[in-house]
Design a protein around this motif. Structure first.
Motif, mmCIF file in Angstrom:
data_model
loop_
_atom_site.group_PDB
_atom_site.id
_atom_site.type_symbol
_atom_site.label_atom_id
_atom_site.label_comp_id
_atom_site.label_asym_id
_atom_site.label_seq_id
_atom_site.Cartn_x
_atom_site.Cartn_y
_atom_site.Cartn_z
ATOM 1 N N PHE A 1 -6.232 -10.763 14.484
ATOM 2 C CA PHE A 1 -7.382 -10.818 14.068
ATOM 3 C C PHE A 1 -7.792 -10.410 14.744
ATOM 4 O O PHE A 1 -9.066 -9.306 14.537
ATOM 5 N N ASP A 2 -8.182 -10.939 15.939
ATOM 6 C CA ASP A 2 -8.914 -10.429 16.774
ATOM 7 C C ASP A 2 -8.783 -8.799 17.600
ATOM 8 O O ASP A 2 -9.661 -8.678 18.053
ATOM 9 N N ARG A 3 -7.350 -8.480 17.334
ATOM 10 C CA ARG A 3 -7.370 -7.068 17.535
ATOM 11 C C ARG A 3 -7.292 -6.329 16.288
ATOM 12 O O ARG A 3 -5.877 -5.816 16.333
ATOM 13 N N PHE A 4 -8.598 -6.495 15.274
ATOM 14 C CA PHE A 4 -8.117 -5.611 14.036
ATOM 15 C C PHE A 4 -7.952 -4.439 14.666
ATOM 16 O O PHE A 4 -7.809 -3.353 14.073
ATOM 17 N N ALA A 5 -9.122 -3.763 15.310
ATOM 18 C CA ALA A 5 -9.679 -2.467 15.313
ATOM 19 C C ALA A 5 -8.136 -1.346 16.196
ATOM 20 O O ALA A 5 -8.454 -0.273 15.670
ATOM 21 N N GLU A 6 -7.484 -2.756 16.762
ATOM 22 C CA GLU A 6 -6.198 -1.431 17.410
ATOM 23 C C GLU A 6 -5.300 -1.474 15.737
ATOM 24 O O GLU A 6 -4.594 -0.538 16.392
ATOM 25 N N ALA A 7 -5.133 -2.495 15.529
ATOM 26 C CA ALA A 7 -4.272 -2.016 14.426
ATOM 27 C C ALA A 7 -4.646 -1.346 13.540
ATOM 28 O O ALA A 7 -3.721 -0.481 12.752
ATOM 29 N N LEU A 8 -5.856 -1.691 12.538
ATOM 30 C CA LEU A 8 -6.587 0.037 11.732
ATOM 31 C C LEU A 8 -6.802 0.560 12.983
ATOM 32 O O LEU A 8 -6.441 2.352 12.266
ATOM 33 N N GLY A 9 -6.332 1.741 14.162
ATOM 34 C CA GLY A 9 -6.280 2.415 14.636
ATOM 35 C C GLY A 9 -5.339 3.342 14.342
ATOM 36 O O GLY A 9 -4.931 4.141 14.598
ATOM 37 N N ILE A 10 -4.140 2.201 14.774
ATOM 38 C CA ILE A 10 -2.723 2.996 14.978
ATOM 39 C C ILE A 10 -2.355 3.566 13.315
ATOM 40 O O ILE A 10 -1.592 4.731 13.194
ATOM 41 N N VAL A 11 -2.812 2.707 12.195
ATOM 42 C CA VAL A 11 -3.050 3.284 10.611
ATOM 43 C C VAL A 11 -3.608 4.475 10.850
ATOM 44 O O VAL A 11 -3.076 5.997 10.273
ATOM 45 N N GLU A 12 -4.940 4.991 11.311
ATOM 46 C CA GLU A 12 -5.643 6.149 11.399
ATOM 47 C C GLU A 12 -4.747 7.170 11.899
ATOM 48 O O GLU A 12 -5.250 8.399 11.283
ATOM 49 N N GLY A 13 -4.463 7.198 13.388
ATOM 50 C CA GLY A 13 -3.735 7.866 14.002
ATOM 51 C C GLY A 13 -2.333 8.289 13.372
ATOM 52 O O GLY A 13 -1.878 9.276 13.886
ATOM 53 N N ARG A 14 -1.782 7.693 11.988
ATOM 54 C CA ARG A 14 -1.030 8.029 11.442
ATOM 55 C C ARG A 14 0.375 8.050 12.969
ATOM 56 O O ARG A 14 1.431 8.982 13.037
ATOM 57 N N ALA A 15 0.302 6.639 13.267
ATOM 58 C CA ALA A 15 1.293 6.194 14.558
ATOM 59 C C ALA A 15 2.368 6.029 13.870
ATOM 60 O O ALA A 15 3.438 5.163 14.846
ATOM 61 N N ALA A 16 1.937 4.869 13.345
ATOM 62 C CA ALA A 16 2.517 3.770 12.552
ATOM 63 C C ALA A 16 4.156 4.083 11.368
ATOM 64 O O ALA A 16 4.269 4.676 10.513
ATOM 65 N N ILE A 17 4.676 3.624 11.889
ATOM 66 C CA ILE A 17 6.112 3.493 11.196
ATOM 67 C C ILE A 17 6.556 2.452 10.423
ATOM 68 O O ILE A 17 6.714 1.082 10.973
ATOM 69 N N GLY A 18 6.263 2.063 9.726
ATOM 70 C CA GLY A 18 6.113 0.441 8.925
ATOM 71 C C GLY A 18 5.551 0.542 8.700
ATOM 72 O O GLY A 18 4.329 1.188 8.404
ATOM 73 N N LYS A 19 5.258 -0.925 8.680
ATOM 74 C CA LYS A 19 3.963 -1.916 8.004
ATOM 75 C C LYS A 19 2.968 -2.208 9.412
ATOM 76 O O LYS A 19 4.064 -2.040 9.854
ATOM 77 N N VAL A 20 1.784 -2.509 9.155
ATOM 78 C CA VAL A 20 0.984 -3.397 10.106
ATOM 79 C C VAL A 20 0.533 -4.115 9.770
ATOM 80 O O VAL A 20 -0.382 -4.318 8.743
ATOM 81 N N VAL A 21 0.514 -4.939 10.371
ATOM 82 C CA VAL A 21 0.491 -6.782 9.818
ATOM 83 C C VAL A 21 -0.971 -7.488 10.706
ATOM 84 O O VAL A 21 -1.025 -6.879 12.328
ATOM 85 N N LEU A 22 -1.916 -7.862 10.050
ATOM 86 C CA LEU A 22 -2.744 -8.454 10.764
ATOM 87 C C LEU A 22 -2.611 -10.874 10.438
ATOM 88 O O LEU A 22 -1.960 -10.332 9.313
ATOM 89 N N THR A 23 -2.461 -11.062 11.737
ATOM 90 C CA THR A 23 -2.260 -12.148 11.078
ATOM 91 C C THR A 23 -3.643 -13.803 11.640
ATOM 92 O O THR A 23 -3.908 -13.073 12.554
#
Length: 330
Positions: free
Chosen positions: A307-329
């Motif tokens: 959770f503490d790195r949620f901005a990094e996770a959302l940034g990957i999705v926003e930057g269209r860099a995701a291949i598959g799913k990005v998940v928060l734990t």
């Protein structure tokens, strides 16, 4: 409990992880100890106040979770504390605990990990409903998938292959094209001027079904490389551009454009889902779990972040860099 709280619409980087009261399930609801929460572009839109399911701050984003049942509200049957489940919810997933309606909460196989399970409540659910219930994709038909390396696109590629279709994937980089080919696509093309390449791959006939979560130019060009009696599935508008439908093309080619809003099936829309829609959800998840256990679909999780790195996770999705799913734990 800890949760990622949106106190005002705007940039997701302005959010914080905070201590908030744990939710209590009401009638027909279950509370879930969240083990994993899926990240999507829809989350970014919701935080910015730009999603059609507008939530007024303060609220907790997150629409797809997997975990274990903590408690059941009155009237809930078929679910019990301790059960491993996944759920689709309009918001509230980015937290250690979440509440979901029982009818969109589903037990998951023991062989399915929590992170991978986050792809099923919306991603695989949307793809299966679109391809099977709406487009009625048949074995031997040709399926064109846009955004083919994203979570939704890869799900559509895998399902198309499992249903016996020939899949043409459209993805923006060689790495993403390779991911789509590895997922079962027969061919991969780049966005832009893909019309002629698709027509060449189909002997000039065009494709039978288009799965389009992108919109914009991809939608417009797709209409011009479709076979007679083809179906175009409008899943979303990740490009940011909502296209206009030239009705003359629908007429002269006998093709159909079908909108697929998963929120209707999950009860997030203004109109409640019909009994038929509810049956489709239950039947779809049962079929998807069979395909998973037969190893005919394989959920791809690119990365997991605390959770503490949620901005990094959302940034990957926003930057269209995701291949598959990005998940928060949590």
């Amino acid at each position: 409990m800890r949760a990622i709280l949106c106190r005002r619409h705007g940039d997701y980087r302005d959010m914080q992880v905070e201590e908030v009261a744990a939710p209590v399930p009401g009638p027909g609801e279950v509370s879930i100890a969240v083990q994993a929460a899926g990240v999507s572009f829809a989350n970014i839109l919701a935080i910015a106040g730009q999603h059609q399911n507008r939530a007024e701050p303060p609220f907790i984003p997150g629409t797809e979770v997997a975990g274990t049942v903590l408690a059941c509200g009155t009237g809930v049957t078929g679910l019990a504390p301790g059960q491993r489940v996944m759920a689709a919810l309009p918001r509230g997933g980015f937290a250690e605990q979440a509440v979901a309606r029982a009818e969109v909460t589903c037990a998951i196989p023991d062989s399915l990990g929590f992170a991978a399970a986050t792809l099923f409540p919306t991603i695989y659910g949307t793809a299966y409903t679109a391809l099977v219930a709406e487009a009625r994709l048949e074995a031997g038909e040709t399926l064109l998938v846009h955004g083919a390396a994203g979570a939704s696109g890869l799900a559509a590629v895998q399902l198309g292959r499992a249903l016996g279709a020939r899949v043409i994937a459209c993805a923006s980089t060689p790495e993403k094209c390779r991911a789509a080919l590895d997922a079962g696509a027969a061919h991969a093309v780049a966005p832009g001027e893909f019309r002629e390449e698709v027509l060449a791959l189909t002997g000039g006939r065009g494709v039978d079904v288009v799965f389009d979560p992108v919109g914009g130019a991809a939608f417009t060009q797709s209409l011009r490389c479709m076979a007679p009696e083809a179906r175009l599935l409008a899943i979303g508008f990740a490009s940011g551009e909502i296209p206009q439908v030239p009705a003359n093309l629908l007429l002269v080619k006998n093709i159909a454009v079908i909108g697929v809003y998963w929120g209707y099936y999950t009860g997030w829309a203004r109109q409640p889902p019909s009994a038929r829609a509810r049956r489709r959800v239950a039947e779809g998840f049962a079929a998807l779990f069979r395909l998973f256990e037969e190893e005919r679909i394989a959920p791809l999780v690119q990365a997991e972040f605390p959770f503490d790195r949620f901005a990094e996770a959302l940034g990957i999705v926003e930057g269209r860099a995701a291949i598959g799913k990005v998940v928060l734990t949590p």
